[in-house]
Scaffold this active site. Structure first.
Site, PDB file in Angstrom:
ATOM      1  N   ILE A  63       0.886  -1.162   0.000  1.00 34.50           N
ATOM      2  CA  ILE A  63       0.000   0.000   0.000  1.00 34.50           C
ATOM      3  C   ILE A  63       0.924   1.212   0.000  1.00 34.50           C
ATOM      4  O   ILE A  63       1.856   1.293   0.803  1.00 34.50           O
ATOM      5  CB  ILE A  63      -0.954  -0.017   1.214  1.00 34.50           C
ATOM      6  CG1 ILE A  63      -1.931   1.173   1.166  1.00 34.50           C
ATOM      7  CG2 ILE A  63      -0.210  -0.050   2.530  1.00 34.50           C
ATOM      8  CD1 ILE A  63      -3.023   1.116   2.241  1.00 34.50           C
ATOM      9  N   SER A  64       0.706   2.133  -0.935  1.00 35.20           N
ATOM     10  CA  SER A  64       1.619   3.263  -1.114  1.00 35.20           C
ATOM     11  C   SER A  64       1.588   4.212   0.077  1.00 35.20           C
ATOM     12  O   SER A  64       0.635   4.243   0.858  1.00 35.20           O
ATOM     13  CB  SER A  64       1.249   4.040  -2.382  1.00 35.20           C
ATOM     14  OG  SER A  64       1.490   3.275  -3.533  1.00 35.20           O
ATOM     15  N   HIS A  65       2.646   5.029   0.189  1.00 33.35           N
ATOM     16  CA  HIS A  65       2.656   6.124   1.162  1.00 33.35           C
ATOM     17  C   HIS A  65       1.402   6.982   0.950  1.00 33.35           C
ATOM     18  O   HIS A  65       1.028   7.257  -0.204  1.00 33.35           O
ATOM     19  CB  HIS A  65       3.869   7.040   0.941  1.00 33.35           C
ATOM     20  CG  HIS A  65       5.190   6.428   1.269  1.00 33.35           C
ATOM     21  ND1 HIS A  65       5.766   5.453   0.485  1.00 33.35           N
ATOM     22  CD2 HIS A  65       6.047   6.662   2.299  1.00 33.35           C
ATOM     23  CE1 HIS A  65       6.935   5.111   1.023  1.00 33.35           C
ATOM     24  NE2 HIS A  65       7.123   5.819   2.121  1.00 33.35           N
TER      25      HIS A  65
END
Length: 215
Positions: A63-65
């Site tokens: 899950i991206s920043h």
């Protein structure tokens, strides 16, 4: 599926961090404020869910920043009822942000494990994309195009031509394209005519690779 006052307070703090980092789109910030990011993560990461960090979500994906999600979403300039193709559903968090901003989201994921889990999770949270698909993101979803915008959430060695073809004139394609080393250059194409695209670059980010189906 707990979302407590503490979680909401942490989201408010995260929104402040994103504003300090240059996110100005109020719709993006409001979506981040509303969406319980901790529910998109393994429960062992719950205490860290509102830090500006990426986390593993299974199948070799992350899950991206939150900043990356917010930055890409801001570049899209989402308007209500915009038809948006998302390549790389992943945890569904980016999907949820776009949905909360009023977009009609069509999303495609090539990892079956993630496709199954996210397809179950999103309805439980009241997030209802127009279409979730299991398949090859390089090909997009030609049967559902053209799209007002396309967002790619994995690093690509090049910009897939099928995605360019599925973009409306005036539409935006946001994609991280492999640069030197392990990072990617955040790239935006704006379709000006049937054959002309305007290109903009926005610095380096880190994404997992966009994988192509070789079959």
């Amino acid at each position: 599926m707990r979302d407590t006052g503490k979680h909401q307070g942490l989201r408010n703090q995260l929104v402040n961090v994103l504003e300090q980092k240059g996110i100005t789109d109020k719709n993006v910030l409001e979506a981040v404020r509303k969406i319980p990011r901790h529910l998109f993560l393994n429960s062992s990461f719950e205490d860290y869910a509102y830090q500006d960090k990426a986390f593993p979500i299974g199948a070799g994906q992350t899950i991206s920043h939150p900043y990356t999600v917010a930055f890409q979403s801001q570049l899209l300039e989402v308007e209500r009822d915009h038809k948006i193709l998302e390549v790389g559903t992943g945890s569904g968090y980016q999907t949820a942000v776009l949905f909360m901003m009023g977009a009609k989201v069509y999303s495609i994921e090539r990892q079956k494990e993630l496709f199954k889990s996210t397809s179950l999770l999103l309805p439980k949270l009241g997030i209802r994309p127009k279409h979730l698909s299991f398949g090859d993101g390089y090909k997009g979803l030609p049967n559902y195009g053209p799209f007002d915008s396309i967002i790619v959430t994995a690093g690509a060695p090049l910009i897939p031509k099928p995605l360019m073809a599925q973009l409306k004139i005036g539409g935006r394609l946001i994609i991280p394209v492999n640069g030197d080393g392990d990072s990617q250059v955040m790239t935006m194409l704006i379709r000006k005519t049937e054959t002309q695209f305007e290109k903009h670059e926005f610095g380096e980010f880190r994404f997992v690779p966009l994988l192509e189906d070789k079959n």
